[in-house]
Design a protein around this motif. Sequence first.
Motif, PDB file in Angstrom:
ATOM      1  N   VAL A  35       0.837  -1.199   0.000  1.00  0.00           N
ATOM      2  CA  VAL A  35       0.000   0.000   0.000  1.00  0.00           C
ATOM      3  C   VAL A  35       0.874   1.253   0.000  1.00  0.00           C
ATOM      4  O   VAL A  35       0.588   2.224  -0.717  1.00  0.00           O
ATOM      5  N   ASN A  39       0.841   4.120  -2.826  1.00  0.00           N
ATOM      6  CA  ASN A  39       0.684   5.547  -2.547  1.00  0.00           C
ATOM      7  C   ASN A  39       1.791   6.365  -3.207  1.00  0.00           C
ATOM      8  O   ASN A  39       1.567   7.488  -3.663  1.00  0.00           O
ATOM      9  N   TYR A  44      -2.763   1.445  -7.866  1.00  0.00           N
ATOM     10  CA  TYR A  44      -3.416   0.716  -6.789  1.00  0.00           C
ATOM     11  C   TYR A  44      -3.960  -0.641  -7.216  1.00  0.00           C
ATOM     12  O   TYR A  44      -4.730  -1.266  -6.506  1.00  0.00           O
ATOM     13  N   ILE A 114      -6.580  10.283   1.716  1.00  0.00           N
ATOM     14  CA  ILE A 114      -7.081   9.095   1.009  1.00  0.00           C
ATOM     15  C   ILE A 114      -7.756   9.519  -0.296  1.00  0.00           C
ATOM     16  O   ILE A 114      -7.615   8.849  -1.328  1.00  0.00           O
ATOM     17  N   HIS A 181      -3.798  -0.270   8.745  1.00  0.00           N
ATOM     18  CA  HIS A 181      -4.316   0.890   8.021  1.00  0.00           C
ATOM     19  C   HIS A 181      -3.474   2.147   8.209  1.00  0.00           C
ATOM     20  O   HIS A 181      -3.822   3.204   7.653  1.00  0.00           O
ATOM     21  N   HIS A 184      -2.492   3.298   4.909  1.00  0.00           N
ATOM     22  CA  HIS A 184      -3.476   4.072   4.152  1.00  0.00           C
ATOM     23  C   HIS A 184      -3.470   5.539   4.568  1.00  0.00           C
ATOM     24  O   HIS A 184      -3.699   6.426   3.744  1.00  0.00           O
TER      25      HIS A 184
END
Length: 247
Positions: A35, A39, A44, A114, A181, A184
């Motif tokens: 992830v 980013n 993705y 996000i 997370h 994220h």
Amino acid sequence: MDNNLRKFWRKYFSLHWKFGLFLVVLLCVPRFFLVLQANEQGNYGVIGMVMFLSAIVPFIFLNRNGTKNIGLRTPKSIFTLLLALLAGIVFSVVLYFIGDLLYGGSYENWYEYIGKSYAIPENITADAKRTMFIIMAITGMIFSPIGEELFFRGIVHFSFAKSVGDRKASFIDSAAFAITHISHFGLVFIAGGWDFYFVPTLLWVSSMFLVSLLFFKMKQLTGSIWGAVLCHSGFNLGMIYSIFYLL
């Protein structure tokens, strides 16, 4: 001998906390870095593969009895499923207002950061925006809720629960979900470099921990893993709506 595992795996594994930890390390550690890489690169596609692997792990290791015991069964009622969906939406919208109140339009606001991964064009027409929202909402309500809930509230929770009981296991799988997370939001890639927002990250991780507990409660309320999935779908729907129409 564990009658929840497929026959092939019984000579190698037993369903207890060590197996749950093994699964978390096996999937969550690579996912974390994938992830972060996504980013940085803005690609993705690999995340979809991670969600697919998360969804099939229970079916790889568990037999029919095992999948039933992790919650793959008929929910108690449609009403409880709708309640789970609504609870997820409400939580995500409340989280939007908290981020907006504290951090406004800065990237310290979790939804702002996000949201940049969605690459919504600045001059997009209302019709095109609505179409893009519908596509993002449908994918967001299906792939990650099914993959993450079958994994975290499914096989991981069940493995830990066999050792420490449901209540403590819900804290453990929620903590694993929340820490995962950080990739994220928390470790952020902005203007070609990495940064870490300490206080916003604490708030984000805490919210992910709490919403994970909510997912588990909805699983209990509905008597099915689909309660957790629907609650997660509601959360994603509320988040995507906030990003498209409230930011």
